[in-house]
Design a protein around this motif. Structure first.
Motif, PDB file in Angstrom:
ATOM      1  N   TRP A   1       0.840  -1.206   0.000  1.00 50.82           N
ATOM      2  CA  TRP A   1       0.000   0.000   0.000  1.00 50.82           C
ATOM      3  C   TRP A   1       0.869   1.247   0.000  1.00 50.82           C
ATOM      4  O   TRP A   1       0.598   2.195  -0.730  1.00 50.82           O
ATOM      5  CB  TRP A   1      -0.940  -0.021   1.205  1.00 50.82           C
ATOM      6  CG  TRP A   1      -2.066   0.940   1.030  1.00 50.82           C
ATOM      7  CD1 TRP A   1      -2.114   2.242   1.416  1.00 50.82           C
ATOM      8  CD2 TRP A   1      -3.306   0.671   0.391  1.00 50.82           C
ATOM      9  NE1 TRP A   1      -3.304   2.810   1.058  1.00 50.82           N
ATOM     10  CE2 TRP A   1      -4.055   1.858   0.426  1.00 50.82           C
ATOM     11  CE3 TRP A   1      -3.854  -0.453  -0.202  1.00 50.82           C
ATOM     12  CZ2 TRP A   1      -5.324   1.942  -0.121  1.00 50.82           C
ATOM     13  CZ3 TRP A   1      -5.121  -0.360  -0.736  1.00 50.82           C
ATOM     14  CH2 TRP A   1      -5.837   0.820  -0.693  1.00 50.82           C
TER      15      TRP A   1
ATOM     16  N   GLY B   1      -1.289  -1.056  -3.495  1.00 49.82           N
ATOM     17  CA  GLY B   1      -2.253  -1.646  -2.572  1.00 49.82           C
ATOM     18  C   GLY B   1      -3.267  -2.548  -3.235  1.00 49.82           C
ATOM     19  O   GLY B   1      -3.569  -3.630  -2.735  1.00 49.82           O
ATOM     20  N   TRP B   2      -3.784  -2.116  -4.379  1.00 49.40           N
ATOM     21  CA  TRP B   2      -4.793  -2.935  -5.049  1.00 49.40           C
ATOM     22  C   TRP B   2      -4.181  -4.192  -5.654  1.00 49.40           C
ATOM     23  O   TRP B   2      -4.841  -5.228  -5.759  1.00 49.40           O
ATOM     24  CB  TRP B   2      -5.535  -2.118  -6.103  1.00 49.40           C
ATOM     25  CG  TRP B   2      -6.402  -1.098  -5.458  1.00 49.40           C
ATOM     26  CD1 TRP B   2      -6.244   0.254  -5.512  1.00 49.40           C
ATOM     27  CD2 TRP B   2      -7.530  -1.342  -4.614  1.00 49.40           C
ATOM     28  NE1 TRP B   2      -7.211   0.872  -4.756  1.00 49.40           N
ATOM     29  CE2 TRP B   2      -8.024  -0.092  -4.189  1.00 49.40           C
ATOM     30  CE3 TRP B   2      -8.172  -2.487  -4.160  1.00 49.40           C
ATOM     31  CZ2 TRP B   2      -9.117   0.045  -3.356  1.00 49.40           C
ATOM     32  CZ3 TRP B   2      -9.268  -2.355  -3.324  1.00 49.40           C
ATOM     33  CH2 TRP B   2      -9.729  -1.099  -2.936  1.00 49.40           C
TER      34      TRP B   2
END
Length: 159
Positions: free
Chosen positions: A40, A45-46
């Protein structure tokens, strides 16, 4: 840094899985959380979330059928937090090849697999024995963290 963390994580998990046939949550949960935080802060993060979700989806059926333990699932999810979907998917596929090699080279596994295949034809009682066995009686009962570590090492030798 990511490679060192994953190697350390898989090494510790393989040790516990080999010795105790259990991967402690004190190993998997902090690694998963640290991977999510690290990714992140790196702006990925994704990608980390996709790795965790993908690892979960890859392992949900084997866990439900008791072909894999939940510790193995959490371990792969922790790895997914560090490497994302694009890293966890090939690692999972390579670990299946290592598992297949283990089955081929361990004749004791053949006997268990043969007994379970024979039991398939015996009816509902056999069905429950095959699909819902106790951990030590599973057709392919061996510590998954060890083949996962082997697959990780093979991946890095081929780069």
């Amino acid at each position: 840094m990511t490679e060192a963390v994953i190697f350390l994580l898989l090494g510790i998990a393989a040790y516990f899985d080999w010795k105790c046939r259990k991967i402690p949550n004190t190993v998997t949960f902090p690694a998963l959380a640290a991977g999510l935080v690290y990714q992140w802060q790196a702006g990925m993060g994704w990608t980390a979330v996709a790795g965790v979700a993908g690892a979960f989806l890859l392992t949900v059926v084997p866990v439900v059928l008791r072909g894999m333990g939940m510790g193995d699932q959490k371990l792969l999810m922790a790895v997914g937090a560090w490497v994302g979907w694009s890293g966890v998917y090939p690692l999972f596929l390579h670990s299946l090849w290592v598992c297949l090699a283990v089955v081929v080279f361990l004749p004791g596994t053949w006997r268990r697999l043969g007994r379970n295949m024979h039991a398939i034809f015996a009816g509902w009682v056999a069905h429950r024995k095959i699909w819902l066995p106790r951990n030590k009686e599973a057709a392919l009962s061996f510590p998954y963290a060890v083949p996962l570590l082997g697959a990780y090492l093979v991946q890095h030798l081929w780069r």
